[in-house]
Design a protein around this motif. Structure first.
Motif, PDB file in Angstrom:
ATOM      1  N   TYR A  81       0.803  -1.219   0.000  1.00 44.54           N
ATOM      2  CA  TYR A  81       0.000   0.000   0.000  1.00 44.54           C
ATOM      3  C   TYR A  81       0.845   1.281   0.000  1.00 44.54           C
ATOM      4  CZ  TYR A  81      -3.589  -3.373   1.328  1.00 44.54           C
ATOM      5  OH  TYR A  81      -4.427  -4.447   1.355  1.00 44.54           O
ATOM      6  N   GLY A  82       2.145   1.153  -0.185  1.00 45.00           N
ATOM      7  CA  GLY A  82       3.017   2.327  -0.153  1.00 45.00           C
ATOM      8  C   GLY A  82       2.817   3.231  -1.355  1.00 45.00           C
ATOM      9  N   PRO A  83       2.781   4.557  -1.148  1.00 46.89           N
ATOM     10  CA  PRO A  83       2.610   5.501  -2.261  1.00 46.89           C
ATOM     11  C   PRO A  83       3.710   5.403  -3.314  1.00 46.89           C
ATOM     12  CG  PRO A  83       2.265   6.585  -0.146  1.00 46.89           C
ATOM     13  CD  PRO A  83       2.804   5.232   0.157  1.00 46.89           C
ATOM     14  N   ILE A  84       4.936   5.099  -2.914  1.00 48.80           N
ATOM     15  CA  ILE A  84       6.038   5.029  -3.885  1.00 48.80           C
ATOM     16  C   ILE A  84       5.812   3.880  -4.863  1.00 48.80           C
ATOM     17  CG2 ILE A  84       8.511   4.605  -4.159  1.00 48.80           C
ATOM     18  CD1 ILE A  84       8.961   6.096  -1.561  1.00 48.80           C
ATOM     19  N   ASN A  85       5.472   2.704  -4.351  1.00 51.62           N
ATOM     20  CA  ASN A  85       5.192   1.569  -5.230  1.00 51.62           C
ATOM     21  C   ASN A  85       3.952   1.818  -6.086  1.00 51.62           C
ATOM     22  OD1 ASN A  85       7.354  -0.102  -4.806  1.00 51.62           O
ATOM     23  ND2 ASN A  85       6.330  -1.464  -3.375  1.00 51.62           N
ATOM     24  N   TYR A  86       2.985   2.527  -5.531  1.00 50.72           N
ATOM     25  CA  TYR A  86       1.773   2.854  -6.302  1.00 50.72           C
ATOM     26  C   TYR A  86       2.120   3.737  -7.505  1.00 50.72           C
ATOM     27  CZ  TYR A  86      -2.688   4.952  -7.551  1.00 50.72           C
ATOM     28  OH  TYR A  86      -3.778   5.407  -8.236  1.00 50.72           O
ATOM     29  N   LEU A  87       2.973   4.734  -7.275  1.00 49.66           N
ATOM     30  CA  LEU A  87       3.400   5.615  -8.367  1.00 49.66           C
ATOM     31  C   LEU A  87       4.204   4.849  -9.402  1.00 49.66           C
ATOM     32  CD1 LEU A  87       4.393   8.838  -6.392  1.00 49.66           C
ATOM     33  CD2 LEU A  87       2.412   8.529  -7.877  1.00 49.66           C
ATOM     34  N   MET A  88       5.088   3.978  -8.921  1.00 47.82           N
ATOM     35  CA  MET A  88       5.894   3.182  -9.849  1.00 47.82           C
ATOM     36  C   MET A  88       5.008   2.288 -10.709  1.00 47.82           C
ATOM     37  SD  MET A  88       9.100   2.142  -7.385  1.00 47.82           S
ATOM     38  CE  MET A  88       9.883   1.133  -8.645  1.00 47.82           C
ATOM     39  N   GLU A  89       4.005   1.692 -10.086  1.00 51.43           N
ATOM     40  CA  GLU A  89       3.108   0.806 -10.820  1.00 51.43           C
ATOM     41  C   GLU A  89       2.241   1.592 -11.803  1.00 51.43           C
ATOM     42  OE1 GLU A  89       0.277  -3.042  -9.744  1.00 51.43           O
ATOM     43  OE2 GLU A  89       0.527  -1.417  -8.279  1.00 51.43           O
ATOM     44  N   SER A  90       1.855   2.804 -11.434  1.00 51.33           N
ATOM     45  CA  SER A  90       0.988   3.619 -12.286  1.00 51.33           C
ATOM     46  C   SER A  90       1.691   4.085 -13.556  1.00 51.33           C
ATOM     47  CB  SER A  90       0.463   4.831 -11.511  1.00 51.33           C
ATOM     48  OG  SER A  90       1.531   5.696 -11.157  1.00 51.33           O
ATOM     49  N   ILE A  91       3.029   4.151 -13.524  1.00 51.73           N
ATOM     50  CA  ILE A  91       3.773   4.558 -14.733  1.00 51.73           C
ATOM     51  C   ILE A  91       4.392   3.357 -15.441  1.00 51.73           C
ATOM     52  CG2 ILE A  91       4.244   6.867 -13.842  1.00 51.73           C
ATOM     53  CD1 ILE A  91       7.038   5.970 -13.098  1.00 51.73           C
TER      54      ILE A  91
END
Length: 240
Positions: A81-91
Motif C-alpha cells: 500500500y506504499g505511495p512510492i510503489n503505487y506511483l511506480m506501478e501507475s507509470i
C-alpha cells in the motif's frame, strides 16, 4: 581482550563496519552535492525572491525527529500500500520490496538520510556563498568567464573551508546512523543493513552480551576519532 577478539572476528560486526563506511560515503556525497545545488538556487537573487516559501519547506526535514521522519518513510516504502510503489506501478514500472531485498533496503536507508540531512548542508553552504564578495563575480564576468568557470575557479576555492566543515560534520553524524535502520529495516533483510551502532546495541542488549557490546562501542569510538582527526587535519591544511 577476549571481547575485543570476539568482535573483531565477528563476521556480522565486520560486515557492519563496511556497510557503515559505504553508507557514509554515499550519503555525505549526495548531501554535499544536493546541498550545494539548493544553496546556489536560493542564493540567486532573481530566483530567491520568487521561492521564499521553498526555503522553509527545504528545512522542514531537518526539524522532524528521526523517529517521525523514518516512520513516515516506512509507510511510503510499503510494499503493498506504499505511495512510492503505487506511483511506480501507475507509470508501468515493477514494484519493489523496499525492506525485503538487500539493495532496495540500502537505497531506502540512504534516501531517508539524504532527505533529512541535506537541509543542514544547504544552510551552511548558503551562508558560505554569501561570504563571497559580489565584485569578484562582476570582474570575472566582465573578463568573459562563464558561470561554470566562475563556480569552479572562484566560488569553490573561496568556500572550501565551509565545504570541509560540512563534510567533516556529516561524516561524523552519518557514522552514527541508528534510528532509521532500527525503525525501517531492523538491520534486515538478514544483516545486510546492520550498522556499527545497531550491531553494538543488539550485541549488548538484545543478545545480552554486554562485554562484547562495550568492546564494539570502544572500536566504534576509535573509528570516529580517527575519521574526525583526518578531517580536522584537512580543514587545518586548507586554512594555511
Amino acid at each position: 581482550m577476549d571481547n575485543y577478539k570476539y568482535m573483531l572476528t565477528n563476521g556480522p560486526f565486520m560486515k557492519s563496519i563496511g556497510w557503515t563506511l559505504v553508507f557514509t560515503f554515499f550519503t555525505v556525497l549526495l548531501n554535499v552535492v544536493l546541498g550545494m545545488i539548493l544553496a546556489l538556487m536560493l542564493n540567486n537573487e532573481k530566483v530567491s525572491k520568487r521561492t521564499k516559501i521553498f526555503k522553509s519547506l527545504f528545512i522542514l526535514p531537518m526539524m522532524l525527529a528521526p523517529v517521525v521522519s523514518t516512520t513516515m518513510w516506512k509507510i511510503m516504502f510499503g510494499a503493498i500500500y506504499g505511495p512510492i510503489n503505487y506511483l511506480m506501478e501507475s507509470i508501468g514500472l515493477q514494484t519493489v520490496a523496499w525492506t525485503g531485498e538487500t539493495l532496495p533496503a540500502k537505497i531506502a536507508v540512504i534516501i531517508i538520510d539524504v532527505w533529512g540531512a541535506t537541509p543542514f548542508c544547504m544552510l551552511i553552504l548558503i551562508a558560505a556563498l554569501q561570504t563571497v564578495p559580489r565584485d569578484i563575480y562582476e570582474s570575472a564576468f566582465m573578463d568573459g568567464a562563464n558561470r561554470f568557470k566562475v563556480f569552479f575557479k572562484i566560488t569553490l576555492p573561496l568556500i572550501r573551508n565551509f565545504i570541509a566543515l560540512v563534510v567533516s560534520l556529516r561524516v561524523m553524524d552519518a557514522l552514527k546512523i541508528f534510528d532509521s535502520i532500527m525503525i525501517l529495516t531492523d538491520g534486515g533483510p538478514g544483516d545486510s543493513t546492520e550498522t556499527m551502532g545497531t550491531m553494538i546495541y543488539k550485541t549488548a542488549f538484545r543478545y545480552m552480551n554486554v562485554g562484547a557490546g562495550s568492546a564494539g562501542a570502544m572500536i566504534f569510538f576509535v573509528i570516529i576519532i580517527v575519521v574526525t582527526l583526518i578531517f580536522l587535519k584537512l580543514i587545518r591544511n586548507d586554512r594555511q
